[in-house]
Scaffold this active site. Structure first.
Site, PDB file in Angstrom:
ATOM      1  N   CYS A 337       0.798  -1.236   0.000  1.00  0.00           N
ATOM      2  CA  CYS A 337       0.000   0.000   0.000  1.00  0.00           C
ATOM      3  C   CYS A 337       0.832   1.289   0.000  1.00  0.00           C
ATOM      4  O   CYS A 337       0.611   2.157  -0.859  1.00  0.00           O
ATOM      5  CB  CYS A 337      -0.977   0.044   1.162  1.00  0.00           C
ATOM      6  SG  CYS A 337      -1.403  -1.521   1.883  1.00  0.00           S
ATOM      7  N   ARG A 366       5.988 -11.617   5.509  1.00  0.00           N
ATOM      8  CA  ARG A 366       5.319 -11.485   6.795  1.00  0.00           C
ATOM      9  C   ARG A 366       5.881 -12.509   7.751  1.00  0.00           C
ATOM     10  O   ARG A 366       6.082 -13.664   7.381  1.00  0.00           O
ATOM     11  CB  ARG A 366       3.813 -11.679   6.627  1.00  0.00           C
ATOM     12  CG  ARG A 366       3.247 -10.567   5.772  1.00  0.00           C
ATOM     13  CD  ARG A 366       1.765 -10.649   5.615  1.00  0.00           C
ATOM     14  NE  ARG A 366       1.332  -9.581   4.720  1.00  0.00           N
ATOM     15  CZ  ARG A 366       0.104  -9.440   4.269  1.00  0.00           C
ATOM     16  NH1 ARG A 366      -0.824 -10.288   4.639  1.00  0.00           N
ATOM     17  NH2 ARG A 366      -0.196  -8.441   3.461  1.00  0.00           N
ATOM     18  N   GLN A 384       1.295 -10.871  -3.790  1.00  0.00           N
ATOM     19  CA  GLN A 384      -0.117 -10.508  -3.840  1.00  0.00           C
ATOM     20  C   GLN A 384      -0.468  -9.942  -5.208  1.00  0.00           C
ATOM     21  O   GLN A 384       0.330  -9.220  -5.798  1.00  0.00           O
ATOM     22  CB  GLN A 384      -0.411  -9.436  -2.796  1.00  0.00           C
ATOM     23  CG  GLN A 384      -0.328  -9.924  -1.373  1.00  0.00           C
ATOM     24  CD  GLN A 384      -0.718  -8.816  -0.421  1.00  0.00           C
ATOM     25  OE1 GLN A 384      -0.103  -7.766  -0.411  1.00  0.00           O
ATOM     26  NE2 GLN A 384      -1.743  -9.055   0.365  1.00  0.00           N
ATOM     27  N   ASP A 386      -2.060  -7.356  -6.055  1.00  0.00           N
ATOM     28  CA  ASP A 386      -2.491  -6.255  -5.206  1.00  0.00           C
ATOM     29  C   ASP A 386      -2.813  -5.021  -6.039  1.00  0.00           C
ATOM     30  O   ASP A 386      -2.065  -4.666  -6.940  1.00  0.00           O
ATOM     31  CB  ASP A 386      -1.335  -5.926  -4.248  1.00  0.00           C
ATOM     32  CG  ASP A 386      -1.836  -5.316  -2.946  1.00  0.00           C
ATOM     33  OD1 ASP A 386      -3.055  -5.180  -2.790  1.00  0.00           O
ATOM     34  OD2 ASP A 386      -0.981  -4.986  -2.104  1.00  0.00           O
ATOM     35  N   HIS A 388      -4.459  -0.883  -5.578  1.00  0.00           N
ATOM     36  CA  HIS A 388      -5.020   0.187  -4.765  1.00  0.00           C
ATOM     37  C   HIS A 388      -5.726   1.150  -5.689  1.00  0.00           C
ATOM     38  O   HIS A 388      -5.147   1.610  -6.669  1.00  0.00           O
ATOM     39  CB  HIS A 388      -3.916   0.858  -3.949  1.00  0.00           C
ATOM     40  CG  HIS A 388      -3.343  -0.087  -2.941  1.00  0.00           C
ATOM     41  ND1 HIS A 388      -2.224  -0.841  -3.185  1.00  0.00           N
ATOM     42  CD2 HIS A 388      -3.791  -0.458  -1.711  1.00  0.00           C
ATOM     43  CE1 HIS A 388      -1.992  -1.615  -2.133  1.00  0.00           C
ATOM     44  NE2 HIS A 388      -2.926  -1.408  -1.233  1.00  0.00           N
ATOM     45  N   LYS A 469     -14.818  -3.967   5.152  1.00  0.00           N
ATOM     46  CA  LYS A 469     -14.377  -4.738   3.986  1.00  0.00           C
ATOM     47  C   LYS A 469     -15.393  -5.787   3.590  1.00  0.00           C
ATOM     48  O   LYS A 469     -16.234  -6.195   4.387  1.00  0.00           O
ATOM     49  CB  LYS A 469     -13.034  -5.400   4.257  1.00  0.00           C
ATOM     50  CG  LYS A 469     -13.119  -6.550   5.229  1.00  0.00           C
ATOM     51  CD  LYS A 469     -11.823  -7.362   5.273  1.00  0.00           C
ATOM     52  CE  LYS A 469     -11.995  -8.517   6.241  1.00  0.00           C
ATOM     53  NZ  LYS A 469     -10.758  -9.078   6.732  1.00  0.00           N
ATOM     54  N   HIS A 515      -8.306  -1.024  -1.046  1.00  0.00           N
ATOM     55  CA  HIS A 515      -7.279  -2.068  -1.169  1.00  0.00           C
ATOM     56  C   HIS A 515      -7.987  -3.320  -1.678  1.00  0.00           C
ATOM     57  O   HIS A 515      -9.039  -3.666  -1.153  1.00  0.00           O
ATOM     58  CB  HIS A 515      -6.662  -2.461   0.168  1.00  0.00           C
ATOM     59  CG  HIS A 515      -6.149  -1.333   1.002  1.00  0.00           C
ATOM     60  ND1 HIS A 515      -4.815  -1.162   1.255  1.00  0.00           N
ATOM     61  CD2 HIS A 515      -6.776  -0.346   1.655  1.00  0.00           C
ATOM     62  CE1 HIS A 515      -4.650  -0.116   2.050  1.00  0.00           C
ATOM     63  NE2 HIS A 515      -5.820   0.399   2.305  1.00  0.00           N
TER      64      HIS A 515
END
Ligand code: ZN
Ligand code: ZN
Length: 648
Positions: A337, A366, A384, A386, A388, A469, A515
């Site tokens: 992010c 992680r 990911q 991912d 945004h 979410k 996200h």
């Protein structure tokens, strides 16, 4: 005379001193009395509400499984006198008991223990509860050091759960002269146990601490009846056959080399190819949906995660920092992010650029405890899919709706089509932002979800502290639910990073940030698809689409020429020109779940036609090679989930 209020609103007058069970149907297993789970032998002293507990309810199965664990410990004690009792909780679908047994017990002993348990069940021994003082409990437990420790640690170890801390008493359950310190409740008698079986044996340290004694943990499962138990065992067997860790080795897809470390996977050529195909299709769909592709490094100076707040609330999930350039701390990124935010913020943005969708296959790291790392579904390094999305408030609703339908459409293309949605709302305890922001965001998500005509499950208070979410839950081929995509609204980071755009009114406005990761991570999605397909991927995701098997050495060259022709046309082809017999080659192709196989022998080459073998072992004879190639290319292009070349 206590008055019992039943769930349907009726009342029952219970004669003084009578147990609650005497007012309930014989099929009932236990009861919730004023919300507390009780034995049927519980004698109410005052008026109370009573909910009967059916054996197939969650409460009922808990009581059943706990009672079965009790009988397990009883059986082991009967077989091996001197056995010391640890704890025996219920777990998902079953139970275990930790025991210090005077002899070594292995899986080979399970049938014998089970037999003794069945004998105890046949004796139909009533469970008798006794509440005693702490002193009396300690006296009774002179031979039971672990249980004694639980009583001595009164109030410090709630997990043990065998003592009523408030009342300062301990309860024992006795049947047939055998007793156990236990909070209960149990089924009325051992004859009321359902269908059970013991499943595994392992070692376990007392209280999970390796400095303590090692106990023997015996696992079992228990169900209301034999049909439920059989169905469960069938599900387990199916799941084991589909386990992606097992298939990962058998199909040579990926591994976790000891030398690299826990939770860090390497993908082998076959797995790497599947992964590339998964990613490529996702990239294509994202291009079509107007996403902008960005890229960011794996590490950053700490300041970025200070500003984002990750170091405040996510530090436990991050790898420790490394020091470079004379004291500057760098972190591996746990999320993408903040990087995407910096890209947004790299210049002044206008409302005309919104919604701006920044996409990246971003690798993140992680720190997961080694105990929870699990195959590809719980890893320490992952990629990911991912994105945004920066949007205006006004566009937010529309953007969420099109995003959700994009998500479902993409997942369907990979073969998942049974979904429900979960909406996680504001956590009351800890959350930031104004109430009206939360209400607006939650309502926008809810509207988007409703437009999908899918079942919507509420998860009250389950949102992150910075926004609500939606998560997409997918059921796989054997009915298991996997949490896939998440779509998260965020008012917090745009504020922390002071993000703006110039509105149509010429003023500065703050964008809303969304996200979203649709696979979750590539690794996890890979695992889900592997299990969903049991390793038999549809043609478009298969590493090799056609296997060519020459019958004899003299056919090898012709086989390679055919393979080259198919490759030039766009198929992925493998040739097995090993010295094995053709029967063995066919078997090997089946084991690797080859979608299509052709055997190339003298007669096939003479005739100029071939027999295609499908994954299910069916044969389609008499096909020209180019016709086979065309049919496979078409199936692959259409991303068909079924084999299309089948006997007509
Ligand atoms: Zn018990
Ligand atoms: Zn994010």
């Amino acid at each position: 005379m206590p008055v019992l209020r039943m769930p349907d609103g009726t009342t029952v007058n219970l004669p003084e001193g009578e147990p609650v069970g005497s007012a309930l149907a014989p099929s009932v297993l236990a009861a919730r009395v004023d919300g507390v789970l009780r034995d049927l032998s519980f004698v109410p002293e005052h008026d109370c509400s009573v909910e009967p507990v059916d054996v197939r309810s969650d409460d009922g199965l808990h009581v059943l499984r706990h009672s079965t664990a009790h009988v397990l410990a009883q059986a082991v004690s009967r077989l091996w006198p001197g056995t010391k009792l640890g704890i025996g909780p219920t777990i998902t679908d079953g139970f275990y008991y930790d025991l210090a047994i005077p002899v070594h017990v292995s899986v080979d002993d399970l049938p014998r223990i089970e037999e003794t348990m069945r004998a105890i069940a046949a004796e139909d021994q009533p469970f008798l509860r006794e509440d005693v003082s702490i002193d009396e409990a300690l006296r009774r437990l002179t031979e039971q050091p672990f249980k004694r420790e639980i009583v001595e640690g009164l109030g410090t170890d709630e997990a043990a759960g065998d003592i009523d801390v408030a009342a300062q008493t301990a309860s024992f359950y006795r049947n047939d002269g055998w007793e156990d310190l236990c909070l209960g409740p149990h089924v009325p008698s051992t004859g009321r146990l359902g269908a059970f079986t013991l499943t595994a044996v392992s070692g376990a340290y007392w209280r999970g601490d390796e400095k303590n004694a090692q106990l023997t943990r015996i696992y079992g499962t228990a169900w209301a009846n034999q049909a439920d138990l059989d169905a469960y065992l069938e599900r387990i067997e199916q799941a084991e056959r589909r386990d992606h860790r097992k298939l990962g080795t058998e199909l040579d897809l990926f591994s976790f080399p000891e030398e690299i470390g826990s939770g860090l996977a390497v993908f082998h050529p076959r797995g790497g190819l599947i992964r590339m195909l998964m990613e490529d299709y996702s990239r294509q769909r994202h291009v079509e949906d107007d996403y902008l592709f960005v890229n960011s490094p794996h590490i950053t100076k700490r300041q970025l995660f200070d500003v984002s707040g990750h170091l405040d609330w996510y530090a436990d999930g991050m790898f420790p920092p490394m020091e470079l350039d004379g004291g500057t701390e760098y972190y591996l990124k746990p999320m993408n992010c903040p990087y995407h935010i910096l890209i947004y913020r790299s210049r002044t943005r206008s409302y005309r650029e919104l919604p701006m969708r920044l996409f990246e296959f971003g690798s993140v790291y992680r720190y997961e405890k080694s105990g929870v790392v699990h195959g590809l579904t719980r890893v320490r390094g992952m990629t990911q899919d991912d994105a945004h999305i920066f949007t205006t408030r006004e566009q937010m609703g529309q953007e969420l709706q099109s995003l959700l339908s994009f998500t479902l459409s993409l997942l369907r293309d990979y073969g998942l089509d049974d979904f429900y949605l979960e909406l996680s709302t504001k956590p009351e305890e800890k959350s930031v932002g104004a109430d009206e922001d939360w209400d607006e965001a939650t309502e926008a998500l809810r509207q988007a979800a409703l437009a999908m005509n899918l079942e919507l499950v509420m998860d009250p208070g389950g949102g992150a502290f910075y926004g609500p979410k939606i998560s997409v839950q997918a059921r796989d081929a054997i009915g298991r639910t996997w949490q896939m995509s998440t779509i998260q609204l965020d008012f917090q980071l745009p504020q922390r990073f002071d993000l703006h755009y110039a509105g149509a009114d010429g003023k500065r406005h703050q964008p809303v940030m969304i996200h979203r990761a649709l696979f979750g991570s590539v690794e996890r999605f890979f695992a889900v698809l592997t299990e969903h397909y049991a390793g038999a991927f549809p043609l478009w995701l298969s590493p090799e689409q056609l296997w060519v098997l020459p019958v004899a050495d003299r056919n090898a060259q012709a086989a390679h020429e055919l393979a080259a022709r198919a490759r030039a046309a766009g198929l992925r082809v493998a040739v097995d020109d090993s010295k094995q017999s053709v029967g063995k080659k066919i078997r090997a192709a089946q084991l690797i779940k080859a979608p299509y196989v052709i055997v190339v022998g003298d007669r096939d080459l003479e005739a100029g036609t071939f027999t295609v073998r499908t994954r299910s072992g069916e044969e389609v004879p008499g096909l020209a090679f180019d016709a086979i190639v065309d049919a496979l290319l078409e199936e692959s292009r259409a991303r068909s989930l079924e084999q299309t070349l089948v006997p007509g």
